[in-house]
Write a protein that holds these residues in place. Structure first.
Motif, PDB file in Angstrom:
ATOM      1  N   ASN A 180      90.100 -39.763 -17.119  1.00  0.00           N
ATOM      2  CA  ASN A 180      89.592 -40.962 -16.460  1.00  0.00           C
ATOM      3  C   ASN A 180      89.322 -40.681 -14.987  1.00  0.00           C
ATOM      4  OD1 ASN A 180      92.191 -41.575 -14.949  1.00  0.00           O
ATOM      5  ND2 ASN A 180      92.918 -41.679 -17.060  1.00  0.00           N
ATOM      6  N   GLY A 181      88.745 -41.654 -14.298  1.00  0.00           N
ATOM      7  CA  GLY A 181      88.383 -41.459 -12.903  1.00  0.00           C
ATOM      8  C   GLY A 181      89.567 -41.353 -11.972  1.00  0.00           C
ATOM      9  N   LEU A 182      90.629 -42.103 -12.236  1.00  0.00           N
ATOM     10  CA  LEU A 182      91.821 -41.998 -11.398  1.00  0.00           C
ATOM     11  C   LEU A 182      92.420 -40.603 -11.492  1.00  0.00           C
ATOM     12  CD1 LEU A 182      94.099 -43.011  -9.621  1.00  0.00           C
ATOM     13  CD2 LEU A 182      95.100 -44.129 -11.631  1.00  0.00           C
ATOM     14  N   ASP A 183      92.528 -40.078 -12.702  1.00  0.00           N
ATOM     15  CA  ASP A 183      93.025 -38.708 -12.854  1.00  0.00           C
ATOM     16  C   ASP A 183      92.118 -37.709 -12.147  1.00  0.00           C
ATOM     17  OD1 ASP A 183      95.116 -39.654 -14.356  1.00  0.00           O
ATOM     18  OD2 ASP A 183      94.527 -38.668 -16.223  1.00  0.00           O
ATOM     19  N   ALA A 184      90.806 -37.955 -12.173  1.00  0.00           N
ATOM     20  CA  ALA A 184      89.874 -37.037 -11.507  1.00  0.00           C
ATOM     21  C   ALA A 184      90.204 -36.927 -10.018  1.00  0.00           C
ATOM     22  CB  ALA A 184      88.437 -37.509 -11.704  1.00  0.00           C
ATOM     23  N   LEU A 185      90.431 -38.051  -9.361  1.00  0.00           N
ATOM     24  CA  LEU A 185      90.746 -38.022  -7.936  1.00  0.00           C
ATOM     25  C   LEU A 185      92.137 -37.449  -7.686  1.00  0.00           C
ATOM     26  CD1 LEU A 185      89.328 -41.514  -6.880  1.00  0.00           C
ATOM     27  CD2 LEU A 185      88.320 -39.266  -6.411  1.00  0.00           C
ATOM     28  N   THR A 186      93.093 -37.838  -8.520  1.00  0.00           N
ATOM     29  CA  THR A 186      94.462 -37.339  -8.353  1.00  0.00           C
ATOM     30  C   THR A 186      94.514 -35.822  -8.513  1.00  0.00           C
ATOM     31  OG1 THR A 186      95.349 -39.422  -9.231  1.00  0.00           O
ATOM     32  CG2 THR A 186      96.826 -37.521  -9.195  1.00  0.00           C
ATOM     33  N   LEU A 187      93.894 -35.317  -9.564  1.00  0.00           N
ATOM     34  CA  LEU A 187      93.913 -33.876  -9.815  1.00  0.00           C
ATOM     35  C   LEU A 187      93.133 -33.109  -8.751  1.00  0.00           C
ATOM     36  CD1 LEU A 187      93.529 -33.989 -13.683  1.00  0.00           C
ATOM     37  CD2 LEU A 187      95.487 -33.063 -12.436  1.00  0.00           C
TER      38      LEU A 187
ATOM     39  N   ASP B 140     101.889 -35.315   3.318  1.00  0.00           N
ATOM     40  CA  ASP B 140     100.515 -35.304   3.810  1.00  0.00           C
ATOM     41  C   ASP B 140      99.963 -36.726   3.926  1.00  0.00           C
ATOM     42  OD1 ASP B 140     100.438 -32.511   3.826  1.00  0.00           O
ATOM     43  OD2 ASP B 140      99.742 -32.417   1.748  1.00  0.00           O
ATOM     44  N   GLU B 141      98.952 -36.876   4.767  1.00  0.00           N
ATOM     45  CA  GLU B 141      98.217 -38.130   4.905  1.00  0.00           C
ATOM     46  C   GLU B 141      96.761 -37.900   4.528  1.00  0.00           C
ATOM     47  OE1 GLU B 141     100.866 -40.061   8.570  1.00  0.00           O
ATOM     48  OE2 GLU B 141      98.849 -39.268   8.963  1.00  0.00           O
ATOM     49  N   VAL B 142      96.174 -38.901   3.911  1.00  0.00           N
ATOM     50  CA  VAL B 142      94.772 -38.820   3.482  1.00  0.00           C
ATOM     51  C   VAL B 142      94.025 -40.032   4.012  1.00  0.00           C
ATOM     52  CG1 VAL B 142      93.201 -38.723   1.518  1.00  0.00           C
ATOM     53  CG2 VAL B 142      95.415 -37.560   1.390  1.00  0.00           C
ATOM     54  N   ILE B 143      92.923 -39.793   4.698  1.00  0.00           N
ATOM     55  CA  ILE B 143      92.087 -40.883   5.225  1.00  0.00           C
ATOM     56  C   ILE B 143      91.316 -41.513   4.080  1.00  0.00           C
ATOM     57  CG2 ILE B 143      90.246 -41.484   6.823  1.00  0.00           C
ATOM     58  CD1 ILE B 143      92.852 -40.462   8.149  1.00  0.00           C
ATOM     59  N   VAL B 144      91.401 -42.838   3.972  1.00  0.00           N
ATOM     60  CA  VAL B 144      90.705 -43.583   2.919  1.00  0.00           C
ATOM     61  C   VAL B 144      90.003 -44.791   3.542  1.00  0.00           C
ATOM     62  CG1 VAL B 144      92.261 -42.904   1.044  1.00  0.00           C
ATOM     63  CG2 VAL B 144      92.801 -44.923   2.432  1.00  0.00           C
ATOM     64  N   PRO B 145      88.929 -45.280   2.927  1.00  0.00           N
ATOM     65  CA  PRO B 145      88.305 -46.504   3.425  1.00  0.00           C
ATOM     66  C   PRO B 145      89.170 -47.719   3.118  1.00  0.00           C
ATOM     67  CG  PRO B 145      87.170 -45.725   1.462  1.00  0.00           C
ATOM     68  CD  PRO B 145      88.179 -44.683   1.816  1.00  0.00           C
ATOM     69  N   ALA B 146      89.158 -48.698   4.017  1.00  0.00           N
ATOM     70  CA  ALA B 146      89.946 -49.913   3.816  1.00  0.00           C
ATOM     71  C   ALA B 146      89.347 -50.800   2.730  1.00  0.00           C
ATOM     72  CB  ALA B 146      90.056 -50.687   5.131  1.00  0.00           C
ATOM     73  N   MET B 147      88.064 -50.635   2.423  1.00  0.00           N
ATOM     74  CA  MET B 147      87.438 -51.383   1.332  1.00  0.00           C
ATOM     75  C   MET B 147      87.024 -50.418   0.243  1.00  0.00           C
ATOM     76  SD  MET B 147      86.244 -53.686  -0.573  1.00  0.00           S
ATOM     77  CE  MET B 147      87.031 -55.010   0.322  1.00  0.00           C
ATOM     78  N   THR B 148      87.668 -50.543  -0.902  1.00  0.00           N
ATOM     79  CA  THR B 148      87.348 -49.737  -2.077  1.00  0.00           C
ATOM     80  C   THR B 148      88.157 -50.292  -3.236  1.00  0.00           C
ATOM     81  OG1 THR B 148      87.353 -47.492  -3.017  1.00  0.00           O
ATOM     82  CG2 THR B 148      89.191 -48.060  -1.578  1.00  0.00           C
ATOM     83  N   PHE B 149      87.857 -49.844  -4.450  1.00  0.00           N
ATOM     84  CA  PHE B 149      88.726 -50.146  -5.584  1.00  0.00           C
ATOM     85  C   PHE B 149      90.049 -49.421  -5.369  1.00  0.00           C
ATOM     86  CE2 PHE B 149      89.937 -49.288 -10.159  1.00  0.00           C
ATOM     87  CZ  PHE B 149      90.414 -50.573 -10.370  1.00  0.00           C
TER      88      PHE B 149
ATOM     89  N   ALA C  17      99.340 -38.339  -5.975  1.00  0.00           N
ATOM     90  CA  ALA C  17      99.464 -36.943  -5.539  1.00  0.00           C
ATOM     91  C   ALA C  17     100.676 -36.743  -4.637  1.00  0.00           C
ATOM     92  CB  ALA C  17      98.193 -36.506  -4.813  1.00  0.00           C
ATOM     93  N   GLY C  18     101.329 -37.846  -4.241  1.00  0.00           N
ATOM     94  CA  GLY C  18     102.517 -37.762  -3.398  1.00  0.00           C
ATOM     95  C   GLY C  18     102.262 -37.945  -1.927  1.00  0.00           C
ATOM     96  N   ALA C  19     100.998 -38.158  -1.539  1.00  0.00           N
ATOM     97  CA  ALA C  19     100.631 -38.302  -0.139  1.00  0.00           C
ATOM     98  C   ALA C  19     100.562 -39.783   0.257  1.00  0.00           C
ATOM     99  CB  ALA C  19      99.295 -37.605   0.124  1.00  0.00           C
ATOM    100  N   THR C  20     100.235 -40.040   1.509  1.00  0.00           N
ATOM    101  CA  THR C  20     100.160 -41.400   2.042  1.00  0.00           C
ATOM    102  C   THR C  20      98.728 -41.744   2.415  1.00  0.00           C
ATOM    103  OG1 THR C  20     102.402 -41.249   2.934  1.00  0.00           O
ATOM    104  CG2 THR C  20     100.962 -42.949   3.867  1.00  0.00           C
ATOM    105  N   PRO C  21      98.173 -42.843   1.902  1.00  0.00           N
ATOM    106  CA  PRO C  21      96.826 -43.252   2.302  1.00  0.00           C
ATOM    107  C   PRO C  21      96.835 -43.867   3.699  1.00  0.00           C
ATOM    108  CG  PRO C  21      97.744 -44.829   0.732  1.00  0.00           C
ATOM    109  CD  PRO C  21      98.744 -43.722   0.863  1.00  0.00           C
ATOM    110  N   VAL C  22      95.889 -43.439   4.517  1.00  0.00           N
ATOM    111  CA  VAL C  22      95.741 -43.976   5.869  1.00  0.00           C
ATOM    112  C   VAL C  22      94.367 -44.629   5.948  1.00  0.00           C
ATOM    113  CG1 VAL C  22      95.619 -43.428   8.330  1.00  0.00           C
ATOM    114  CG2 VAL C  22      97.261 -42.230   6.852  1.00  0.00           C
TER     115      VAL C  22
END
Length: 368
Positions: A59-66, A77-86, A96-101
């Motif tokens: 699935n798509g979630l696994d695609a991003l996680t893997l 680790d920290e990962v930059i993400v958009p504030a608006m998204t699914f 993945a164990g990291a923190t979304p920023v």
């Protein structure tokens, strides 16, 4: 009038003979996990995107996680993400164990605002995860410039952008890796769940194939902590059929979107999506903003035009991420989109887009 938001059955009707033949071929093969059908589709989708490698997953979630795991993104680790998204974009970082920023998005294109990224970087920042939201490519030139300056991994969330182009190149070939979803409602959708990762890096390709299969290259030899996340051959066969028609179906979406943009331009109380320079969207969704969003949706429903909202609660205000301590007002563009976004019907089998335009105009006029 009865205009569905999206109909999936007509896709089967249009491709019935090809899809039925694919079904019979897989069922008669006796092989139902990975195998030739998956390998064939991986090669076809990689070639379509212009990538060297494609690894199909569940699935798509696994695609991003893997993808993040393959890039050694993990705890601390920290990962930059958009504030608006699914929310799946953020969940992949967490899994993945990291923190979304989060970083706020642009008010006109609704995609990650690259100019804001550097202000939130820390020594723990490992990656940027831009989203090609609603099928419009993000500002990859600016995002990659930041990534290069700070030696950050870039993983594209291309779950809504099958076939989209940015400056002539397909989505899925700009970052180090990219994750796709084949959820049935996507531009390239399976008849069930499915996902894929594209990359040009042979080492990442090898890591991904191991991670999706229990961390194993050889049966019962487990080298890393992997997952069980594999696209099954039946869905791969169906996707191979539909891939041949993807460009045509995207063109149908584009024609509908251009009609909306032309005929709803200047409509009072409605903000239409802007198309960024160099972007060629595939219009997975057609989002509009309206301050009276809920009222407009109700009036359209009464007329017989069905719409959806994507996404009413931005991830930073969801219960799942309450532990991050983010407060309302921190990301004004994302929060405005969440409060005002309404997706109009769009898809390759939408029969009467002109009826949608007339209904929107009537619903706005009714409110006065």
């Amino acid at each position: 009038m009865n205009v569905p938001f999206l109909e999936l059955l007509p896709a089967y009707g249009e491709l019935r003979e090809e899809l039925d033949a694919a079904y019979r071929r897989v069922m008669a093969s006796g092989w139902y996990i990975l195998g030739e059908e998956v390998e064939r589709f991986e090669a076809e989708f990689a070639a379509y995107c212009g990538a060297r490698h494609c690894v199909c997953v569940a699935n798509g979630l696994d695609a991003l996680t893997l993808a993040l795991m393959a890039a050694d993104v993990g705890p601390g680790d920290e990962v930059i993400v958009p504030a608006m998204t699914f929310v799946a974009t953020w969940l992949a970082v967490s899994h993945a164990g990291a923190t979304p920023v989060p970083v706020d998005v642009k008010a006109d294109t609704f995609n990650l605002d690259a100019a804001r990224i550097e202000s939130v970087l820390t020594p723990r920042t490992k990656a940027i995860l831009p989203v090609h939201l609603y099928g419009q490519p993000a500002d990859m030139d600016s995002i990659l410039a930041v990534a290069r300056r700070h030696r950050l991994v870039v993983v594209e969330d291309a779950a809504q952008a099958h076939g989209a182009r940015y400056r002539g190149r397909r989505a899925g070939t700009w970052g180090d890796l990219a994750g796709f979803s084949f959820y049935p409602g996507k531009n390239l959708g399976a008849f069930g769940d499915g996902g894929a990762i594209t990359t040009n890096d042979a080492d990442l390709d090898r890591r991904l194939r191991r991670l999706r299969n229990y961390g194993s290259d050889r049966k019962y030899h487990h080298e890393v902590l992997g997952l069980n996340s594999r696209l099954d051959p039946l869905q791969a066969a169906f996707l191979s059929v539909k891939l041949k028609h993807l460009d045509e179906w995207n063109l149908r979406r584009k024609t509908i979107a251009e009609g909306y943009l032309r005929r709803l331009a200047g409509q009072a109380g409605l903000q239409l999506p802007a198309v960024a320079e160099g972007a060629e969207p595939v219009w997975h969704l057609f989002p509009v903003l309206a301050k009276d969003r809920d009222g407009l949706q109700a009036r359209l429903e009464a007329i017989g035009v069905h719409t959806q909202i994507h996404y009413p609660i931005p991830p930073h205000l969801s219960g799942a991420y309450a532990h991050l301590g983010r407060k309302p007002g921190e990301f004004p563009a994302a929060e405005r989109i969440a409060a005002e976004e309404l997706s109009l019907p769009i898809g390759p089998h939408l029969a009467a887009p002109e009826s949608v335009v007339a209904a929107v105009q009537a619903a706005i006029a009714t409110r006065g």
